[in-house]
Design an enzyme around this catalytic site. Structure first.
Site, PDB file in Angstrom:
ATOM      1  N   LYS A 130      75.784  45.287  52.381  1.00 45.86           N
ATOM      2  CA  LYS A 130      76.935  45.335  52.411  1.00 45.86           C
ATOM      3  C   LYS A 130      77.942  46.866  51.190  1.00 45.86           C
ATOM      4  CE  LYS A 130      78.592  41.054  51.125  1.00 45.86           C
ATOM      5  NZ  LYS A 130      77.427  40.178  51.504  1.00 45.86           N
ATOM      6  N   ASP A 167      75.467  46.541  44.875  1.00 36.16           N
ATOM      7  CA  ASP A 167      74.271  46.345  45.960  1.00 36.16           C
ATOM      8  C   ASP A 167      73.270  47.636  46.594  1.00 36.16           C
ATOM      9  OD1 ASP A 167      75.712  43.943  46.235  1.00 36.16           O
ATOM     10  OD2 ASP A 167      77.464  44.258  47.723  1.00 36.16           O
ATOM     11  N   HIS A 222      85.585  39.987  46.494  1.00 37.39           N
ATOM     12  CA  HIS A 222      85.338  39.090  45.073  1.00 37.39           C
ATOM     13  C   HIS A 222      86.403  39.227  44.260  1.00 37.39           C
ATOM     14  CE1 HIS A 222      82.598  41.983  47.041  1.00 37.39           C
ATOM     15  NE2 HIS A 222      81.251  40.759  46.327  1.00 37.39           N
ATOM     16  N   CYS A 254      83.904  41.986  34.374  1.00 38.92           N
ATOM     17  CA  CYS A 254      82.986  42.789  33.538  1.00 38.92           C
ATOM     18  C   CYS A 254      82.667  42.604  32.790  1.00 38.92           C
ATOM     19  CB  CYS A 254      83.813  44.393  33.569  1.00 38.92           C
ATOM     20  SG  CYS A 254      83.052  45.417  32.204  1.00 38.92           S
ATOM     21  N   SER A 296      76.698  47.235  37.586  1.00 33.51           N
ATOM     22  CA  SER A 296      76.818  47.470  35.977  1.00 33.51           C
ATOM     23  C   SER A 296      74.783  46.996  35.779  1.00 33.51           C
ATOM     24  CB  SER A 296      77.107  46.299  35.131  1.00 33.51           C
ATOM     25  OG  SER A 296      78.583  46.754  34.577  1.00 33.51           O
ATOM     26  N   GLY A 313      74.042  56.076  41.017  1.00 34.89           N
ATOM     27  CA  GLY A 313      75.428  55.501  41.579  1.00 34.89           C
ATOM     28  C   GLY A 313      76.846  56.528  42.216  1.00 34.89           C
ATOM     29  N   THR A 347      85.567  55.457  35.192  1.00 33.98           N
ATOM     30  CA  THR A 347      84.056  54.317  35.677  1.00 33.98           C
ATOM     31  C   THR A 347      83.977  54.972  33.949  1.00 33.98           C
ATOM     32  OG1 THR A 347      82.829  56.447  36.066  1.00 33.98           O
ATOM     33  CG2 THR A 347      83.231  55.431  37.852  1.00 33.98           C
ATOM     34  N   ASP A 381      89.564  51.194  32.032  1.00 30.43           N
ATOM     35  CA  ASP A 381      88.580  50.901  33.007  1.00 30.43           C
ATOM     36  C   ASP A 381      87.749  50.044  31.882  1.00 30.43           C
ATOM     37  OD1 ASP A 381      86.064  51.584  35.185  1.00 30.43           O
ATOM     38  OD2 ASP A 381      84.943  51.681  33.411  1.00 30.43           O
ATOM     39  N   GLY A 432      84.903  49.450  32.309  1.00 28.35           N
ATOM     40  CA  GLY A 432      83.274  49.668  32.432  1.00 28.35           C
ATOM     41  C   GLY A 432      83.410  50.577  31.475  1.00 28.35           C
TER      42      GLY A 432
END
Length: 540
Positions: free
Chosen positions: A39, A44, A151, A365, A408, A448, A456, A519, A521
């Protein structure tokens, strides 16, 4: 239908080691090729992509199909459409083709063609909650969320709850709106397979009502419903909602869809006998290490026996003289202290990162970073920190790949792997660390697909690396000042994401006006760099 399934943590993609284990298990069982059905989520794509590359290096024929069937966004971000419940159509068709003996390339070509005919949209009356965490978003009573993912992330808009007929009509109108770049073309006379998917908490009665509404709405548009499925096919924990998936079919696709299968959850299989065999596979041990007590005949150092263990390949024992893999060095105490500080900082900020992620993603996260921190702490308790920084980074790459999961885990593993070669034995000066950070960042950008400004972790990492690269022009003894400037740049970069429009990651699927926090991350990156700085300030 499927020969293997690989599970990750809740709402997280599985680590590449687990995926590779499944691929190698199938090869060992005689498969001539392996198709990965993935997906469209960054984690993924990264983790399955890493596993596919590793498998190809072992001689396995591997292909990957990315499912992106989400019809929610009129103008999808650069991340593309999400993969939703339409994925199960691909499972069924690919399985039928494989059962008929089609080669891997032809299966890929066929399902890739069919992907253009699949669309999905979700709606919900409630959020869901990762176990032990707060709900993924807040939804007032009497409201419903349209266009959400699987999700726990919120959708594209809200409206008041109405009757099932009106809700389904709204969904199909949205899915087929030709002005939307992600619409599913659907005309009168088209033949479709319909899947009404329970997102987790609806009753059989409610599912039946929605299914009837879907059939009535499609038939009123002159669409022929060739097959209908109703049930729990791709859930989102306890979310009280449904997703509607449509697949336009021709006689050949319908024949493949109708092919017999022994998959126990596939509908209309009352006469099929299903065996109770277990197909859970443990990840392969890539290598284990045992150090012999004897020494080199000439007294030059210990002998390290490296024993590679693989489920397919016979065990090999290689004699390595004076190997420094587990030997300590001058930097070992410094790096150990830095890792301890990083781990404790990530654990301390777990809830903060989760809260930020609930506003822009699936709320995990902090949990994901905590898993990595715990894995590092456990590793430190039983291992000597290698004297070579590059070896340590390689070890950490393996740890986060296996234990962290999600996008991550894949991104950090890529970063550490690419950085490792720049800080090998004898190459641990400040400029080498700066070059290592730059190489790692470039690897994350390359694989990525995100860039600075996309909201990000790169928005914190790239400014920090830019400052670190200035160390070559710094005066003698100016390394610490350069690091301090890099940490400040990371923190400012993380804060700046508050005002950026997400163009990558799960936040890109959420309406911009609802993404108002930094964000998570990027905040995690700033936290890590701050912890490294504080540990070095206390030692140097």
């Amino acid at each position: 239908m499927l020969s293997a399934a690989v599970a990750g943590g809740v709402f997280a993609s599985p680590p590449p080691t687990s995926i590779l284990a499944a691929i190698l298990h199938l090869q060992n069982a005689g498969a001539s090729g392996v198709l990965l059905i993935v997906k469209n989520y960054t984690g993924d794509r990264l983790n399955f992509g890493l596993a596919a590359e590793q498998a190809r290096n072992r001689g396995v024929a591997v292909a990957m199909v990315i499912v992106a069937d989400d019809c929610a966004f009129e103008r999808p971000s650069k991340a593309g459409r999400r993969g939703l419940c339409g994925t199960i159509f691909v499972h069924k068709l690919a399985g039928a083709l494989a059962e008929e003996g089609f080669p891997l390339d032809q299966i890929v070509a066929k399902v890739t063609e069919v992907l253009k005919r699949i669309g999905t949209l979700g709606v919900s009356l409630s959020p869901c909650s990762v176990p032990g965490c707060l709900p993924s978003f807040q939804l007032p009573p009497g409201d419903m969320e349209l266009g959400l993912g699987i999700h726990g992330e919120p959708g594209i808009k809200r409206s008041k709850v109405s009757c099932a007929d009106q809700v389904v009509k709204t969904m199909i109108d949205h899915m087929t709106n030709p002005s939307s770049e992600s619409h599913l073309p659907l005309n009168s006379g088209d033949s479709v397979v319909v899947c009404v998917n329970n997102l987790g908490a609806l009753s059989c009665l409610e599912m039946a009502v929605v299914t009837r509404a879907a059939l009535s709405t499609l038939e009123a548009r002159g669409v022929v419903v060739a097959r209908v499925m109703s049930g729990s096919f791709m859930t989102s924990l306890e979310m009280a909602g449904i997703s509607l998936s449509l697949m336009r079919v021709d006689p050949e696709v319908l024949r493949l869809f109708d092919a017999n299968t022994s998959a126990p959850a596939w509908p209309n299989l009352s006469s099929v006998c299903v065996s109770a065999r277990e197909y859970t596979v443990e990840p392969p041990a890539l290598c284990t290490w045992s150090q012999e007590a004897d020494s080199h005949p000439e007294g030059e150092g210990g002998i390290l026996y490296v024993r590679f263990v693989h489920p397919v390949v016979t065990t090999l024992k290689v004699r390595v003289i004076c190997c420094t893999l587990y030997s300590s060095g001058p930097l070992s105490p410094v790096m150990r202290t830095a890792l301890q500080r990083v781990s404790s900082s990530l654990l301390d900020t777990r809830e903060e990162l989760n809260a930020l992620d609930r506003a822009s993603g699936d709320g995990d996260c902090g949990n994901t970073h905590a898993q990595a921190a715990t894995a590092i702490q456990e590793w430190l308790c039983s291992h000597v920190v290698p004297g070579c920084p590059g070896q340590l980074l390689s070890v950490l790459a393996g740890l986060v790949q296996e234990k962290m999961g999600g996008s991550s885990g894949g991104l950090y593993s890529l970063f550490l792997t690419a950085a490792a070669s720049h800080v090998m034995e004898g190459r641990s000066h400040a400029s080498d660390w700066a070059n290592a950070m730059h190489a790692g960042t470039q690897a994350m950008r390359r694989y990525g697909g995100a860039e600075p400004g996309d909201r990000t972790m790169l928005d914190a990492l790239c400014p920090a690396v830019d400052e670190l690269l200035k160390v070559t022009a710094a005066p003698p003894g100016g390394e610490m000042a350069t690091l301090q400037a890099a940490v400040k740049a990371a923190e400012l970069g993380a804060e700046s994401t508050r005002d950026l429009t997400a163009r990558a990651g799960r936040a890109s699927y959420i309406a911009a006006e609802r993404v108002t926090q930094p964000d998570p991350g990027a905040v995690a990156i700033a936290t890590i760099l701050r912890a490294v700085l504080e540990s070095l300030e206390g030692q140097l």
